[in-house]
Design a protein around this motif. Sequence first.
Motif, short mmCIF file in Angstrom:
data_model
loop_
_atom_site.label_atom_id
_atom_site.label_comp_id
_atom_site.label_asym_id
_atom_site.label_seq_id
_atom_site.Cartn_x
_atom_site.Cartn_y
_atom_site.Cartn_z
N GLU A 175 11.34 -21.78 -7.93
CA GLU A 175 10.98 -20.95 -9.09
C GLU A 175 9.82 -20.03 -8.74
OE1 GLU A 175 10.22 -23.63 -12.25
OE2 GLU A 175 12.35 -24.06 -12.65
N GLU A 176 8.83 -20.54 -8.02
CA GLU A 176 7.70 -19.70 -7.61
C GLU A 176 8.15 -18.62 -6.63
OE1 GLU A 176 4.87 -22.37 -6.04
OE2 GLU A 176 4.26 -23.21 -8.00
N ALA A 177 9.05 -18.99 -5.72
CA ALA A 177 9.54 -18.01 -4.75
C ALA A 177 10.35 -16.92 -5.43
CB ALA A 177 10.37 -18.72 -3.68
N VAL A 178 11.13 -17.30 -6.47
CA VAL A 178 11.93 -16.32 -7.21
C VAL A 178 11.03 -15.33 -7.93
CG1 VAL A 178 13.47 -16.06 -9.19
CG2 VAL A 178 13.98 -17.77 -7.44
N LYS A 202 11.38 -14.72 2.65
CA LYS A 202 10.63 -15.84 2.07
C LYS A 202 11.49 -16.65 1.11
CE LYS A 202 6.21 -13.44 2.52
NZ LYS A 202 5.00 -12.92 1.82
N LEU A 203 12.39 -16.01 0.39
CA LEU A 203 13.26 -16.75 -0.52
C LEU A 203 14.20 -17.67 0.24
CD1 LEU A 203 14.32 -17.26 -3.39
CD2 LEU A 203 15.88 -15.32 -3.07
N TYR A 204 14.79 -17.17 1.29
CA TYR A 204 15.69 -17.99 2.10
C TYR A 204 14.92 -19.15 2.75
CZ TYR A 204 19.15 -19.33 5.59
OH TYR A 204 20.04 -20.05 6.36
N LYS A 205 13.73 -18.87 3.24
CA LYS A 205 12.91 -19.91 3.87
C LYS A 205 12.56 -21.01 2.86
CE LYS A 205 8.62 -20.61 6.45
NZ LYS A 205 7.40 -19.95 7.02
N ALA A 206 12.22 -20.61 1.63
CA ALA A 206 11.89 -21.60 0.60
C ALA A 206 13.11 -22.45 0.23
CB ALA A 206 11.34 -20.89 -0.64
N ALA A 222 19.71 -29.16 -7.98
CA ALA A 222 18.35 -29.71 -7.84
C ALA A 222 17.46 -28.76 -7.05
CB ALA A 222 18.42 -31.08 -7.16
N VAL A 223 18.02 -28.10 -6.04
CA VAL A 223 17.23 -27.17 -5.24
C VAL A 223 16.81 -25.97 -6.08
CG1 VAL A 223 17.35 -25.56 -3.30
CG2 VAL A 223 18.22 -27.88 -3.03
N LEU A 224 17.74 -25.43 -6.86
CA LEU A 224 17.44 -24.23 -7.66
C LEU A 224 16.41 -24.52 -8.75
CD1 LEU A 224 21.02 -22.70 -8.00
CD2 LEU A 224 19.16 -21.92 -6.52
N LYS A 225 16.34 -25.76 -9.24
CA LYS A 225 15.39 -26.11 -10.30
C LYS A 225 14.03 -26.54 -9.76
CE LYS A 225 19.01 -27.58 -13.52
NZ LYS A 225 19.58 -28.73 -14.28
N ALA A 226 13.87 -26.62 -8.44
CA ALA A 226 12.60 -27.07 -7.87
C ALA A 226 11.49 -26.06 -8.13
CB ALA A 226 12.77 -27.30 -6.36
N THR A 227 10.28 -26.56 -8.22
CA THR A 227 9.12 -25.70 -8.49
C THR A 227 8.91 -24.68 -7.38
OG1 THR A 227 8.08 -27.56 -9.64
CG2 THR A 227 6.65 -25.71 -8.99
N ARG A 228 9.13 -25.09 -6.13
CA ARG A 228 8.95 -24.18 -5.01
C ARG A 228 9.89 -22.98 -5.12
NH1 ARG A 228 9.92 -27.53 -1.17
NH2 ARG A 228 7.84 -27.90 -0.31
N GLU A 244 12.68 -6.37 -8.90
CA GLU A 244 13.98 -6.78 -9.41
C GLU A 244 13.76 -7.77 -10.54
OE1 GLU A 244 17.11 -7.68 -6.51
OE2 GLU A 244 15.68 -7.12 -4.94
N THR A 245 14.82 -7.99 -11.32
CA THR A 245 14.72 -8.95 -12.42
C THR A 245 14.85 -10.38 -11.90
OG1 THR A 245 17.10 -8.89 -12.85
CG2 THR A 245 15.73 -7.26 -13.99
N ILE A 246 14.38 -11.33 -12.73
CA ILE A 246 14.46 -12.74 -12.36
C ILE A 246 15.93 -13.17 -12.20
CG2 ILE A 246 13.94 -15.08 -13.12
CD1 ILE A 246 11.48 -13.64 -12.27
N ASP A 247 16.79 -12.69 -13.09
CA ASP A 247 18.20 -13.08 -13.03
C ASP A 247 18.85 -12.60 -11.73
OD1 ASP A 247 17.99 -14.29 -15.47
OD2 ASP A 247 18.69 -12.54 -16.61
#
Length: 777
Positions: A164-167, A304-308, A156-162, A176-179
């Motif tokens: 996805e935007e941070a990624v 920022k990714l870890y914080k999100a 659920a965390v990985l699919k959250a909008t926040r 880097e790539t999205i994957d």
Amino acid sequence: MDEVQLGRLNDVYAKWENRAPDVANGTSRDVAPSSERNPAWKERFAAAAPDRPKRSATKTKSKRKQNALVRNDPFPPITYRVRIPLVTSDTIARAKFSGLCCERCTPLSRNQSCDYEGGYENILQIYLSYDSKFFPCISFCYGRQVPRKHPILNEAVLKATRIEEAVEKEAEENLETIDQIKKRAKKLIDGMASSTSGAIIRLAGFVLFKLFNSVTAGIQVHRGQMEMIKAAADSNVPVVFLPVHRSHFDYSILTFVLFCHNIKPPHIASGDNLQLRGISSILRRLGAFFIRRKLANESGETDKLYKAILQEYMTELLQKNEHMEFYLEGGRSRTGKVLPAKCGLLSMVVNAVASGDVTDVLLVPVSISYDKIPDMGLTSERLGVEKTKESLFSALRGTWSVLRGSFGEIRVNFAQPFSLEEYLDNQRGYFDLDEEGVPRETVFSLGTHVLYTADHSSAIMSPCLVAFLLANKYREGVLVEELRSSFVWLCGELDKRDRPLGFDGPREKAFAHGLSILKPFLDDSENDTIRPRKDVSSLLELTYYSNQVISVFLIDAVIAASIHSLCFSWLVTEALMDSSSAKFLFQTKLLDTAEELCSIFRNEFVFNLPCTMQRTVLADSLERLVSSGILTCTQTSGGSNNWGLDDGEECFAETSYKLVASKENLSYLSFLHGTIGSLVESYWSMACCLPHLIAEPMKEKDFLRYVQTFISKRVEESHCSYAESISLDSLRNSLKYFMQEGVIEMSEVSPTYVVLARPKSPVKFVQNFGSFKATWL
């Protein structure tokens, strides 16, 4: 019945009366054993039938007691190896409720009904029915209401909008790539999230029940407070527990208390330093989720990714109505005082409510008080020894030392829960939401509210009171009787100020109990004299206990130090010669000096609630000194003529105070001033050492070691009365103060260097702090 039969019957009754105990008088007649009554029988049958061994009196008494419980009590108490404390709180019928939330910031929460008259109970004493008497601990732990299923939120965390935007933003910035970024995000959430297991929690409850019965004399909780917490947990609103952090025991004690009262165990924020092989998996199943100590990455920038991910994970937990627990101070207190709030995790809870992702959260300040602190190595760290990195071996060694110890009684106090939404609604006019969420000042103010409430609702144990007297009033020694009478007086002062005591019953027994805990830090008594040891380690241990009481007299101590600063020349001249001489002090000047001292020690204490005027709190302390007869309030004309009046005309009348140099007055003010005397010495020593930086900058670690060496030499030469001023915590706080004042600068790169920015400033600070150094008598 004829006379012959009646006579025989009376002889029989007389024989039985000689054998039976005298119940009326509470005595028992001694009856000789059969071998002594019949020596011929013993000679004939001694070899064939020796005397049977006597039955253990303890076993007989225990059996009779158990039978009595079974007959008279349908739910007999079951306890195991509980070390009965010298002072217990089981007998309290009515106890004051402390820890009400702020009336200004959360009036609706303050008006919620609470059980103010509940007593304390030992949760290690459980009550069971007949079918559980063979395996009481197992039956008790199995019967606790623990949810079987807990939410797994990784996906659920990985699919959250926040996220996805941070990624996407992270991939764009780092090229880097999205994957690749998603794989890193998955690795981060897998290393962070908990995986709670109800079976493991029950098993841990059984182990902790046995452990606490072995090493403590009891865990006392307030019945009214527990009913209040149960009501909060059943309100369909997530609860966030915010304890004051003093020991590694805090994690297990709070979870165990909630477990025993059928309250859903919280998810606990743990530092990644506890992510040890073989232990981290168990902690995850007990509700721990692991976080970094800092959000910065290796380059020093915020990850920022870890914080999100952390923000989203905590938001998901709160949306699922899961309770949470974390420590606002960050780490354990090495000094016994409450540390300033670090609001990283609290800001994420606040942002979740302020943004509307979570409807509301109930915040609960918690305090845990110990007769004897279980942790090891705190004193050595205060002397500058590097903290040992956590490992499996150190964890096992710490567990072994705990199993061999005895830590007395533990008291857990829950303050009144208050609504975070209500608090933010009352603060809406003072902040605006931006990209970072609620401003840091607002979050820090909330954290200060929580820590102030938790500190002032903390139960003060008897060893802390004895240590407070020895460290601040009787440093050179005192007779036992005088120390006992001062202990009784100090208990009365705490009652007047509505501060809860961690014991009940005769004050003399409480005093003896506290003295026995502190025995390793005291010299061997000679002629009934109690004297603290002079070595630095013992003094630091003593001040650790003493600092848990300092908040009771903190404001009064600031006023006493301010009086000393304004009367310095009078104290060393007229007051020494004539005890009837008097000094007049203007209220405005006295309060200004006290506010200045509060500003100096802003990194050490929480002086007042953020919503309360500090000057008002200081004025209340002046009124206490007036009511106790230390000061006399007078009305004096004075001030500068700023109104264009003719010379000789009075501009205004200002309140002033008269201080008479009697031995009683100066002795009491000296006692109050002594509670912060070691801190004044630390800050003064730091100011004296700052000119050493003129030649060249120094590493922070090397400079702190230099200041400690300076203090050690002064102690050896008997120029310093406070050997505990060498404490690394107070020196670091003083260094932080001088940096805030712009006197020094700290380099941002590692290793940190200390650079003197204003070379002439240290002289001014040396003179200023010197006026606050105690020279009363």
